[in-house]
Design a protein around this motif. Structure first.
Motif, mmCIF file in Angstrom:
data_model
loop_
_atom_site.group_PDB
_atom_site.id
_atom_site.type_symbol
_atom_site.label_atom_id
_atom_site.label_comp_id
_atom_site.label_asym_id
_atom_site.label_seq_id
_atom_site.Cartn_x
_atom_site.Cartn_y
_atom_site.Cartn_z
ATOM 1 N N PRO A 1 31.690 38.287 12.104
ATOM 2 C CA PRO A 1 30.793 39.079 11.268
ATOM 3 C C PRO A 1 31.362 39.486 9.918
ATOM 4 C CG PRO A 1 31.602 40.379 13.118
ATOM 5 C CD PRO A 1 32.013 38.973 13.366
ATOM 6 N N ASP A 2 32.674 39.362 9.733
ATOM 7 C CA ASP A 2 33.254 39.734 8.450
ATOM 8 C C ASP A 2 33.179 38.605 7.428
ATOM 9 O OD1 ASP A 2 35.063 38.323 10.085
ATOM 10 O OD2 ASP A 2 36.756 38.976 8.866
ATOM 11 N N MET A 3 32.757 37.409 7.838
ATOM 12 C CA MET A 3 32.600 36.302 6.893
ATOM 13 C C MET A 3 31.327 36.499 6.078
ATOM 14 S SD MET A 3 35.136 34.084 7.147
ATOM 15 C CE MET A 3 34.558 32.433 6.686
ATOM 16 N N PRO A 4 31.377 36.285 4.753
ATOM 17 C CA PRO A 4 30.196 36.542 3.923
ATOM 18 C C PRO A 4 29.141 35.454 4.040
ATOM 19 C CG PRO A 4 31.958 35.663 2.572
ATOM 20 C CD PRO A 4 32.535 35.866 3.958
ATOM 21 N N ALA A 5 27.895 35.813 3.717
ATOM 22 C CA ALA A 5 26.794 34.850 3.658
ATOM 23 C C ALA A 5 26.571 34.376 2.219
ATOM 24 C CB ALA A 5 25.515 35.468 4.209
ATOM 25 N N TRP A 6 26.901 35.232 1.255
ATOM 26 C CA TRP A 6 26.870 34.850 -0.156
ATOM 27 C C TRP A 6 28.300 34.526 -0.566
ATOM 28 C CZ3 TRP A 6 22.837 37.295 1.826
ATOM 29 C CH2 TRP A 6 21.569 37.095 1.252
ATOM 30 N N LEU A 7 28.534 33.283 -0.972
ATOM 31 C CA LEU A 7 29.889 32.821 -1.243
ATOM 32 C C LEU A 7 30.177 32.765 -2.736
ATOM 33 C CD1 LEU A 7 30.328 29.884 1.302
ATOM 34 C CD2 LEU A 7 30.594 32.347 1.655
ATOM 35 N N ILE A 8 31.383 33.168 -3.092
ATOM 36 C CA ILE A 8 31.878 32.968 -4.455
ATOM 37 C C ILE A 8 32.474 31.578 -4.519
ATOM 38 C CG2 ILE A 8 33.502 33.757 -6.206
ATOM 39 C CD1 ILE A 8 33.254 36.562 -4.986
ATOM 40 N N GLU A 9 32.020 30.788 -5.486
ATOM 41 C CA GLU A 9 32.377 29.375 -5.541
ATOM 42 C C GLU A 9 32.658 28.943 -6.972
ATOM 43 O OE1 GLU A 9 28.820 27.583 -4.029
ATOM 44 O OE2 GLU A 9 29.294 28.030 -1.933
#
Length: 210
Positions: free
Chosen positions: A80-88
């Motif tokens: 759950p700590d992984m983001p859904a909006w990613l910085i890329e």
């Protein structure tokens, strides 16, 4: 061993939508010299991608993008700590008839609103994104940009893109890398490359300044 050591027993298209899923039944030569039993594997035919690190060596700023990635939904259930909006960094799929530099320049403009100045520089050769399940390969380039006016929302509406563009100093980016904020392979490799080459890029930009 090479592709001649693989015997494809059966191949069919299992899904033909936004992504293509091919189903293979195959056997291959093993390291002990014998043939493997027939195994069944699904392969996601994703296409081939180009990624670009848009960096302004004069202002020492990286142009970053942020967007929602649907594959994060299944990961979130267990992590759950992984983001859904990613910085890329900028990236896109190579369309038929396009060269890799063509894609790099097109995607940089579409996703960040920036134009690449001068020639592209290779960061990585083509590599398999995840060869256990997909055919996708990625090649990463550095593209010099002017980050002065970079920002806002970008992307192609017809492709459902909703991309936030922002800038960070290279030092901020290196701190984000160390803190584990970047969680996709192209941006991690690009930032590691920039850590090694930033001083050279800044010297080269200063030497060509008018």
């Amino acid at each position: 061993m090479d592709y001649r050591d693989v015997d494809i027993v059966n191949h069919q298209r299992g899904w033909d939508g936004y992504f293509k899923l091919d189903v293979y039944e195959l056997r291959h030569k093993q390291f002990n010299g014998r043939q493997s039993p027939v195994i069944r594997r699904e392969v996601l035919e994703r296409g081939h991608a180009v990624a670009v690190l848009p960096y302004d060596p004069v202002r020492d700023e990286v142009v970053l993008i942020e967007q929602f990635r649907p594959a994060t939904l299944s990961v979130h259930k267990n992590t759950p700590d992984m983001p859904a909006w990613l910085i890329e960094i900028v990236a896109g799929i190579v369309e038929p008839g396009e060269t890799l530099p063509d894609v790099a320049r097109r995607e940089t403009m579409e996703e960040s609103g920036c134009s690449i100045i001068g020639d592209l520089e290779l960061i990585t050769p083509r590599y398999y994104a995840s060869p256990g399940c997909t055919s996708e390969t990625v090649q990463i380039f550095y593209g010099r940009v002017d980050s002065k006016n970079a920002g806002g929302l970008h992307g192609l509406a017809e492709e459902g893109e909703d991309i936030r563009v922002f800038t960070k100093s290279s030092d901020d980016c290196f701190a984000m890398l160390r803190d584990g904020i970047f969680c996709n392979a192209p941006i991690i490799m690009a930032m590691q490359w920039l850590m090694l080459h930033r001083d050279r890029l800044r010297r080269e930009a200063a030497s060509t300044a008018i």
